[in-house]
Design a protein around this motif. Sequence first.
Motif, PDB file in Angstrom:
ATOM      1  N   MET A 159       0.841  -1.210   0.000  1.00  0.00           N
ATOM      2  CA  MET A 159       0.000   0.000   0.000  1.00  0.00           C
ATOM      3  C   MET A 159       0.872   1.254   0.000  1.00  0.00           C
ATOM      4  N   PHE A 208      -6.631  22.895   0.726  1.00  0.00           N
ATOM      5  CA  PHE A 208      -7.497  23.148   1.876  1.00  0.00           C
ATOM      6  C   PHE A 208      -8.778  22.309   1.824  1.00  0.00           C
ATOM      7  N   LYS A 254      -9.206  17.690   3.518  1.00  0.00           N
ATOM      8  CA  LYS A 254      -9.867  17.128   4.701  1.00  0.00           C
ATOM      9  C   LYS A 254     -11.373  16.924   4.476  1.00  0.00           C
ATOM     10  N   ASN A 257     -12.019  14.062   2.047  1.00  0.00           N
ATOM     11  CA  ASN A 257     -11.830  12.735   2.631  1.00  0.00           C
ATOM     12  C   ASN A 257     -13.050  12.275   3.416  1.00  0.00           C
ATOM     13  N   THR A 258     -13.700  13.202   4.125  1.00  0.00           N
ATOM     14  CA  THR A 258     -14.860  12.782   4.902  1.00  0.00           C
ATOM     15  C   THR A 258     -16.080  12.626   4.009  1.00  0.00           C
ATOM     16  N   VAL A 291     -16.519  11.193   1.263  1.00  0.00           N
ATOM     17  CA  VAL A 291     -16.751   9.885   0.645  1.00  0.00           C
ATOM     18  C   VAL A 291     -17.699   9.049   1.503  1.00  0.00           C
ATOM     19  N   LEU A 292     -17.887   9.442   2.761  1.00  0.00           N
ATOM     20  CA  LEU A 292     -18.832   8.720   3.629  1.00  0.00           C
ATOM     21  C   LEU A 292     -20.253   9.247   3.468  1.00  0.00           C
ATOM     22  N   ARG A 346      -8.001   6.747  -9.442  1.00  0.00           N
ATOM     23  CA  ARG A 346      -8.484   6.002  -8.290  1.00  0.00           C
ATOM     24  C   ARG A 346      -8.172   4.514  -8.455  1.00  0.00           C
ATOM     25  N   LEU A 347      -8.379   4.012  -9.671  1.00  0.00           N
ATOM     26  CA  LEU A 347      -8.099   2.600  -9.929  1.00  0.00           C
ATOM     27  C   LEU A 347      -6.624   2.283  -9.754  1.00  0.00           C
ATOM     28  N   LYS A 368      -5.608   3.083  -5.863  1.00  0.00           N
ATOM     29  CA  LYS A 368      -6.409   2.297  -4.922  1.00  0.00           C
ATOM     30  C   LYS A 368      -6.485   2.961  -3.547  1.00  0.00           C
ATOM     31  N   THR A 369      -6.914   4.209  -3.517  1.00  0.00           N
ATOM     32  CA  THR A 369      -7.043   4.904  -2.247  1.00  0.00           C
ATOM     33  C   THR A 369      -8.180   5.904  -2.337  1.00  0.00           C
ATOM     34  N   GLN A 370      -8.666   6.357  -1.167  1.00  0.00           N
ATOM     35  CA  GLN A 370      -9.637   7.444  -1.140  1.00  0.00           C
ATOM     36  C   GLN A 370      -9.030   8.638  -0.418  1.00  0.00           C
ATOM     37  N   ARG A 392     -20.915  -0.043 -13.372  1.00  0.00           N
ATOM     38  CA  ARG A 392     -21.721   0.438 -12.250  1.00  0.00           C
ATOM     39  C   ARG A 392     -23.118  -0.174 -12.251  1.00  0.00           C
TER      40      ARG A 392
END
Lengths: 236, 330
Positions: free
Chosen positions: B1, B209, B212, B215-216, B218-219, B268-269, B272-274, B328
């Motif tokens: 990773m 900026f 952060k 990153n959140t 994606v939830l 992304r492929l 392999k991370t978000q 998809r």
Amino acid sequence: MIHLKNCTIGYSSPLFSIDDILLKKGSIYALIGSNGAGKSTLFSTLTNQLSTLSGTITIASQPLQSYKLKEIAKKVSFVQSKTDYPDFLTVEAYLALGRTPYTNTFGRLAKEDHEIIKHIIKRLKIEEFLPKFMHKLSDGERQIMAIASALIQETPVLLLDEPTAFLDYGNRMKIIKFLKEIAVTEEKCILFSSHDLELCLEEINQFLYIDQAEKKLILANDLTKEALLERAFNLY
Amino acid sequence: MKNRTVILPIALCFLLIVLSVFHLTTGDLNFSFSTFYNSIFNYNSANSTELIIHEFRIPRLLIAMIAGSGLAVSGMLMQTLFNNPLAGPYVLGINTGSSLFVACSFMTGIPFLTHDFSIITSALLGAFIFGLIIISFSSFVRSHISLLLIGLMLGSFTSSIISILQTNSSSEELKSFTLWTMGSLQSVSFDQLPLILLVFFTGLFLSLFLIKPLNTLVLGSQASRLLGINLKTFRLACIGITALLTGLVTAFCGPIAFVGLAVPNSTRLLFKTQSHGILLIGNSLIGACFLVCSDVLIELFEPYFHLPINVFTSIIGAPIVIYILIKRLK
């Protein structure tokens, strides 16, 4: 920890009212009610996404409405019943997001943050999951990770919307016993909604239910199944 | 990773350098490194090799990199903002917004409005306003596909307005605008580069900026709000930065399709991370590589037929979109 006094809860029209309820630290409460009774509305209110129609709620002796977004995130964490996780989100990255309210502008984890994450991972024995992707876990494992993330958020109040939905019997039992244990050992105030009457009656002794006749949220101890069914679901 | 996040960016930097050398040296021109150095720092317009490098090759290379990076980063911002892997500045009609505003400033015929700075401003403004329109739609359109359809409809609606403007304009204005819509990496001169670089790096810097909240996000929006993220500010900032980057690229290169859609998905492929810090680096590099590579191919085809950049990226990008859709919906 949470004090609800003379409130009415609802979107534009009132769904139910609350006379005087105090939820304490180190206790776990099951929220029971039929579909549409207002369980989600109560959660929205407690997470400050919706304001009370009247009355005040205090959390940690401060009125809920006076909290800023970032401050409330340090007091209340909320586990949704089902979240869609995107591809390539590792458990490790997901858990780290629990520290969001405490990190700087760029989201960098401080030494302290790493320690808390490590502590919870050890406490829940989930080391083996860290490199895995969230969307590849089973529903039960995912629920554990969501709870872990909420614990990493280090809030005195933990709210869970149907944490046992989508799980098999064994996992449901495990989650509820686990929450019960955390409430005591980590001194949390835990409130979770559930349709799992039998399981809750067996394991939990404090219930919040929305009385269908009076349209009131009631806190009761050691209810019988019949009493609960009658008041919360208008049966019998 | 961990290896992936260290080795890949280095490999991509290396690839970008190789592609750049290819890009600079394609064609009949042979030159040494010292000529190349002189053409930047010691420029003498009497030397024809230096002239070509200075006036054509370098601006074209740099704008290819900037356009690729800018569109890829915008695409990443849009995809996370709308939680939709098919979002992008082009499909959501944000490019077209820029085009409309640029068309308006071309068609007025007022010399002041056809100045570089005015073109950038109107492109930015158009992108920003169309971004706001899409965001207000997204608040009550829940389905991913519906939002894209609205974006596409908004795009074709706006294109029609542009056509109406075109039929009612003088031949001179029409020509400059039509050339602009074909999309080109050749219309930038060396003197414009400082301004372009300034706007580009401002956009990239500001997007730091957003890491952060991205990153959140994606939830889901509710989860990130409960983690203390102020979504209103974030959404505005996100649209603002997208407008800055997309508007800049659109102002100088015309509308370039699909880079903002295909590159973030590939990134992304690949990574392999978000984690959006890593994705930001990845998108900038892959976007730059992609467009420089496309332009090298275009230069190679040049003796046989002329391929506008916009056509080329659509040829590659559209199949990728179809692939993602099929994956998809399965």
